[in-house]
Design a protein around this motif. Structure first.
Motif, PDB file in Angstrom:
ATOM      1  N   ALA A   1       0.869  -1.276   0.098  1.00 37.69           N
ATOM      2  CA  ALA A   1      -0.008  -0.093   0.043  1.00 37.69           C
ATOM      3  C   ALA A   1       0.826   1.254   0.031  1.00 37.69           C
ATOM      4  O   ALA A   1       0.629   2.330  -0.820  1.00 37.69           O
ATOM      5  CB  ALA A   1      -0.941   0.167   1.239  1.00 37.69           C
ATOM      6  N   VAL A   2       1.904   1.226   0.839  1.00 37.89           N
ATOM      7  CA  VAL A   2       2.786   2.420   0.880  1.00 37.89           C
ATOM      8  C   VAL A   2       3.400   2.563  -0.422  1.00 37.89           C
ATOM      9  O   VAL A   2       3.657   3.863  -1.105  1.00 37.89           O
ATOM     10  CB  VAL A   2       3.977   2.385   1.958  1.00 37.89           C
ATOM     11  N   GLU A   3       3.981   1.556  -0.941  1.00 33.38           N
ATOM     12  CA  GLU A   3       4.605   1.550  -2.564  1.00 33.38           C
ATOM     13  C   GLU A   3       3.624   2.127  -3.577  1.00 33.38           C
ATOM     14  O   GLU A   3       4.048   3.075  -4.441  1.00 33.38           O
ATOM     15  CB  GLU A   3       5.223   0.270  -2.879  1.00 33.38           C
ATOM     16  N   ARG A   4       2.522   1.857  -3.474  1.00 32.69           N
ATOM     17  CA  ARG A   4       1.570   2.137  -4.490  1.00 32.69           C
ATOM     18  C   ARG A   4       0.992   3.465  -4.323  1.00 32.69           C
ATOM     19  O   ARG A   4       0.814   4.411  -5.155  1.00 32.69           O
ATOM     20  CB  ARG A   4       0.124   1.297  -4.419  1.00 32.69           C
ATOM     21  N   LEU A   5       0.893   3.980  -3.012  1.00 36.05           N
ATOM     22  CA  LEU A   5       0.526   5.254  -2.935  1.00 36.05           C
ATOM     23  C   LEU A   5       1.632   6.122  -3.036  1.00 36.05           C
ATOM     24  O   LEU A   5       1.468   7.550  -3.837  1.00 36.05           O
ATOM     25  CB  LEU A   5       0.261   5.761  -1.149  1.00 36.05           C
ATOM     26  N   LYS A   6       2.967   5.974  -2.869  1.00 31.96           N
ATOM     27  CA  LYS A   6       3.972   6.729  -3.264  1.00 31.96           C
ATOM     28  C   LYS A   6       4.210   6.642  -4.882  1.00 31.96           C
ATOM     29  O   LYS A   6       4.522   7.847  -5.156  1.00 31.96           O
ATOM     30  CB  LYS A   6       5.494   6.096  -2.636  1.00 31.96           C
ATOM     31  N   LEU A   7       3.924   5.706  -5.550  1.00 36.38           N
ATOM     32  CA  LEU A   7       4.160   5.760  -6.914  1.00 36.38           C
ATOM     33  C   LEU A   7       2.661   6.647  -7.355  1.00 36.38           C
ATOM     34  O   LEU A   7       3.016   7.677  -8.396  1.00 36.38           O
ATOM     35  CB  LEU A   7       3.760   4.441  -7.721  1.00 36.38           C
ATOM     36  N   ALA A   8       1.542   6.710  -6.711  1.00 32.14           N
ATOM     37  CA  ALA A   8       0.441   7.338  -7.305  1.00 32.14           C
ATOM     38  C   ALA A   8       0.697   8.952  -6.871  1.00 32.14           C
ATOM     39  O   ALA A   8       0.437   9.906  -7.868  1.00 32.14           O
ATOM     40  CB  ALA A   8      -0.915   6.954  -6.539  1.00 32.14           C
ATOM     41  N   ILE A   9       1.214   9.219  -5.858  1.00 32.60           N
ATOM     42  CA  ILE A   9       1.322  10.707  -5.427  1.00 32.60           C
ATOM     43  C   ILE A   9       2.404  11.097  -6.652  1.00 32.60           C
ATOM     44  O   ILE A   9       2.441  12.343  -7.055  1.00 32.60           O
ATOM     45  CB  ILE A   9       2.082  10.779  -3.945  1.00 32.60           C
TER      46      ILE A   9
END
Length: 625
Positions: free
Chosen positions: A269-277
């Motif tokens: 979740a952290v990885e996907r959020l960082k990528l999305a941001i």
């Protein structure tokens, strides 16, 4: 790709939609945490290899407008029981429990020829369900928040925009004043999905009215309930929807900075959020002068250290500030003095993910789902003794019977339903018997029977479950997670746990039950924060609905479910024993003695009740009583 204006956003949406349409076949491999643990990344690589070697692999970069077959990493499809999952569009085939060796058949039969691989599809005694939408697990759901999860590339902002992402945010910037946004969200009846059920639009309006010019938006992704994974799946499968909801909230209340607080145990979740941001920043959808509107907004991620209490608002904001995550006395409330002492909107992941739908479709459309006092849908993590475990989304007001038996497929192995723990150990944990199966799932209906929706964890239990042990388990969890700041929670949970441990060990008394209830009531009424106030729910609910089970433990010194080892014994039925000595040979503590062809006996003082003799006996002569 840089989106500077509303027109740019609309133009790119049309361009990307056309690019998606050129991908004649889309292969969506579930790359949520659960399926990845089961090997879905290897399946993704193998399918990509086969299609690439065939010369038909289309790039997922929609700026390239390539024809062919695309292979994508989607978020959680929801049907976790059957993972790894692979969905093939436009046929809408859903393949279950896919193995690496199945990729060849999927490629040859489906990708090349459009034919289904029926052995990989869901089937029961009635038929083979060829499309995902037909499967009973999905057919009886209403997926608004989870609409894109499992149906799109979770790591591609272009596909998000093609599906209408950020259009709701564009709409509020173009056509609405902040107060109008707050009013629309309030008119929709959206209530916080994190547990408390507070009216979201009312909270936003309170923050908007604060005179302090510095305000914050905080998203609570610290999902700490045992058995809960709703927020995790949303952050993994559709992170831009959460970001868009936070952007809309920022505009509505005049905030220019947001924080997403995520459990460090959710690395995907952290990885996907960082990528999305990062993608949103590069595209101009985060940062300064977004869409030429003059509105600025920055977004940050904070990782929690695993403290359950940090799911409480004031503890969460303290943690972001760098202090120990501990609740504080209220008032002042978070809407007045939250993060860094400034007015703060604090909602959980699912709440923010509901916002774009409301902005796009209006309050009346949203209120078509759910009940009058609890509009919309709710996501639940359905786990435990149920056939179909996974992530579901249903309209508020759906009954437990529909969730457990229609969507969940009922109780496996012919067992009887006994109870369901809903909302987490301190967020509205309540057990149910048959009387409650037709109770509608809504904030108000559950409150009437002493429960809460909570964040949405739902653990189903069958007839073999000991409800006293369930109360002990959740009290053990809550006691460990207590921050210790207030005496009622720090001492009260400890004393309740001691009494429950005494009862399951066979040393409890009837007086202990009265004391247990008194302490539970005291903690519920005097603890500082929500964790403490609701920590007694497992005790109070099981005492009310399963009182006879408690009496069996303290009066008869037996555990009806035969789960409490200290209240059970293992015996050999002399009429069935053949004297083969197999039980004695398998006993690790030499508690069984006898002679060949004569009845063997168990020394109960030596027996550790491990069950090895039961498994070893070929004549079913040994039983736990």
């Amino acid at each position: 790709m840089l989106i500077k204006t509303h027109h740019d956003l609309s133009s790119y949406a049309k361009k990307f939609e056309n690019s998606l349409n050129k991908q004649k076949i889309k292969v969506l491999v579930c790359c949520g945490t659960g399926c990845i643990a089961s090997g879905s990344l290897k399946i993704y690589d193998e399918l990509s290899r086969l299609i690439r070697e065939n010369g038909s692999l289309a790039d997922v970069d929609l700026l390239k407008e390539e024809e062919g077959t695309s292979v994508k990493k989607s978020g959680c499809h929801g049907f976790c029981e059957a993972g790894p999952l692979v969905r093939i569009e436009p046929y809408n085939y859903l393949y279950l429990k896919v193995k690496l060796e199945d990729c060849e058949d999927i490629f040859k039969q489906t990708i090349l020829n459009g034919e289904p691989v029926e052995r990989l599809m869901y089937q029961d005694e009635k038929k083979v369900y060829k499309t995902q939408e037909e499967i009973p697990f999905y057919h009886k759901q209403t997926r608004l928040v989870l609409e894109n999860c499992g149906h799109m590339d979770a790591e591609n902002i272009q596909e998000c925009i093609a599906r209408g992402g950020y259009e709701a945010f564009s709409k509020v910037l173009r056509t609405m004043e902040p107060k109008d946004v707050c009013k629309l969200i309030q008119d929709s009846g959206l209530r916080g999905r994190g547990g408390g059920g507070y009216v979201t639009g009312k909270k936003w309006g309170q923050v908007l009215s604060q005179p302090n010019p510095v305000k914050y938006i905080v998203c609570n992704g610290d999902e700490g309930d045992p058995g809960a994974f709703m927020d995790r799946s949303m952050m993994e499968g559709d992170p831009h929807k959460v970001i868009e909801g936070m952007l809309i909230a920022g505009y509505a209340v005049g905030a220019h900075t947001g924080y997403i607080y995520v459990r460090a145990e959710y690395p995907m979740a952290v990885e996907r959020l960082k990528l999305a941001i990062s993608q949103a920043e590069e595209s101009g959808l985060l940062g300064e002068n977004i869409l030429g509107s003059g509105f600025d907004f920055d977004l940050h991620i904070n990782k929690g250290a695993g403290a359950f209490v940090c799911g409480e608002g004031s503890a969460l904001t303290a943690s972001i500030e760098g202090d120990r995550g501990m609740p504080r006395v209220k008032p002042p409330r978070t809407v007045e003095q939250g993060l860094f002492g400034c007015p703060t909107v604090l909602n959980n992941v699912e709440t923010f993910a509901n916002v774009p739908f409301i902005i796009t479709n209006g309050a009346d459309e949203y209120k078509k789902y759910g009940t009058k006092d609890s509009p919309g849908t709710k996501a639940f993590a359905l786990t435990g003794n149920v056939v179909n475990t996974g992530l579901i989304e249903v309209p508020m007001g759906t009954t437990l019977r529909e969730v457990i038996f229609d969507i969940g497929g009922g109780i496996p192995d012919g067992k009887k339903f006994k109870a369901v723990q809903i909302g987490g150990p301190s967020g509205g944990c309540l057990t149910f018997d048959e009387r409650h199966l037709d109770l509608p799932l809504s904030f108000d209906s559950l409150k009437k029977v002493g429960a809460m929706i909570g964040s949405g964890g739902m653990v189903v239990m069958n007839e073999d479950t000991c409800m006293v042990e369930v109360a002990r388990f959740f009290m053990s969890f809550t006691q460990r997670e207590s921050c210790g700041k207030c005496i009622p929670c720090r001492e009260g949970t400890k004393r309740m746990l001691e009494i429950l441990e005494k009862i399951v060990a066979g040393n409890g008394t009837v007086e202990d039950l009265d004391l247990l209830k008194d302490i539970a009531d005291t903690v519920k009424n005097t603890a500082l924060c929500g964790l403490g106030k609701t920590s007694a729910n497992p005790v109070l609910s099981t005492l009310e609905y399963f009182h006879d089970e408690y009496l069996a433990h303290v009066v008869n010194k037996i555990c009806p479910a035969k789960q409490c080892k200290d209240l059970s014994a293992i015996e050999i039925d002399a009429s069935l024993c053949k004297g083969c000595s197999k039980c004695a040979r398998n006993c690790p503590v030499n508690a069984i003695s006898g002679k060949i062809k004569e009845t063997y006996v168990i020394d109960k003082k030596v027996c550790i009740k491990c069950g090895a003799c039961i498994e070893a006996c070929s004549f079913k002569a040994i039983k736990e009583v």
